[in-house]
Design an enzyme around this catalytic site. Sequence first.
Site, PDB file in Angstrom:
ATOM      1  N   TYR A   1      28.997  37.310  39.070  1.00 40.01           N
ATOM      2  CA  TYR A   1      30.362  37.543  39.518  1.00 40.01           C
ATOM      3  C   TYR A   1      31.133  36.235  39.604  1.00 40.01           C
ATOM      4  CZ  TYR A   1      28.443  41.984  41.351  1.00 40.01           C
ATOM      5  OH  TYR A   1      27.829  43.197  41.501  1.00 40.01           O
TER       6      TYR A   1
ATOM      7  N   ARG B   1      31.217  40.465  48.966  1.00 40.71           N
ATOM      8  CA  ARG B   1      32.099  40.476  50.148  1.00 40.71           C
ATOM      9  C   ARG B   1      31.365  39.932  51.366  1.00 40.71           C
ATOM     10  NH1 ARG B   1      33.050  45.844  51.587  1.00 40.71           N
ATOM     11  NH2 ARG B   1      31.700  46.640  49.968  1.00 40.71           N
TER      12      ARG B   1
ATOM     13  N   ASP C   1      37.030  41.902  52.799  1.00 40.78           N
ATOM     14  CA  ASP C   1      37.840  41.460  51.664  1.00 40.78           C
ATOM     15  C   ASP C   1      39.319  41.530  52.037  1.00 40.78           C
ATOM     16  OD1 ASP C   1      38.610  44.125  51.461  1.00 40.78           O
ATOM     17  OD2 ASP C   1      37.397  44.541  49.690  1.00 40.78           O
TER      18      ASP C   1
ATOM     19  N   ASP D   1      33.976  47.850  43.387  1.00 45.89           N
ATOM     20  CA  ASP D   1      35.107  48.143  44.258  1.00 45.89           C
ATOM     21  C   ASP D   1      36.371  48.410  43.451  1.00 45.89           C
ATOM     22  OD1 ASP D   1      33.494  47.755  46.436  1.00 45.89           O
ATOM     23  OD2 ASP D   1      34.173  45.714  46.838  1.00 45.89           O
TER      24      ASP D   1
END
Length: 303
Positions: free
Chosen positions: A66, A174, A80, A38
């Site tokens: 992550y 997300r 998000d 993203d």
Amino acid sequence: MNGIINIYKEAGFTSFDVVAKLRGILREKKIGHTGTLDPDATGVLPVCVGNATKVCGLLTDKDKEYEAVLQLGLSSDTQDATGQILRDRSELLHTLTEERVREVIMGFVGDYEQVPPMYSALKVGGKKLCDLAREGIEVERKARLVHIYDIQILQVQIPLVTMRVHCSKGTYIRTLCDDIGESLGVGGLMKSLVRTRVSCFSIEQAVTLAQIEKHRDLGKLDEILLPVDGVFCQYPALHVTSEAKKRLQNGNRLSLDDISDMPDKSLLHANAQFRVYDNTERFYGIYSWDETRRDMKSIKMFL
């Protein structure tokens, strides 16, 4: 120029932006990235150059890690912090305890049926879901099985939770944040995201576009251009004899007599894979052991 560059993608760039800028920096057209990140997310984005583009798909399939910050109490259309807030349930946050938050989050470890978000690059009927979402169109998405290998909860300060997630390909962090929030009954969204690892490529070794330009100007690109065979470090290495080099160059099957440094026979089991080099240490490709024919066949060549 052939190899892989472990890029640190900075906020504000799309994965496509990174590739476009890198083409200009390296003056090389044959460049591909290994999976979208993203625009507001940062972190590891391996980029393949030259004949290394053949491994783009292989790296996309690798596990990833992550570090994310989950904000509880809010839900957005993009799942998000960049999206429009659809629901604010902050008044319910007082009902949560740290113990309950940890319990629910850890319940997502293992196989997990995840519905891909509308704001994603997945295509339905030839159109990206994110483009349909921007047109106000929502389509039904089938849940996909993903796997969460591990979640390390680094900090809980309700409404914020910082966690490190080790997951399979195709996992949307997300959506994980949104699902955790819904399971807690208060909603949730992803406040920030950093990709810290893709396969063997870690954030500690990643370089920015500015650093790549500096290496180019100093004539030191070879210091950051990683060899293709580094992607396959988990496979044992084999070398062919000088007599078998021509067969290797043509991607032909290889017999045990063609190998100059035969491995432990216990490694020769069905579908076992190996990195294969010629007698000058040049990497040619990945071969697999054929148990029925008792020889090796090429899986992927990098000539």
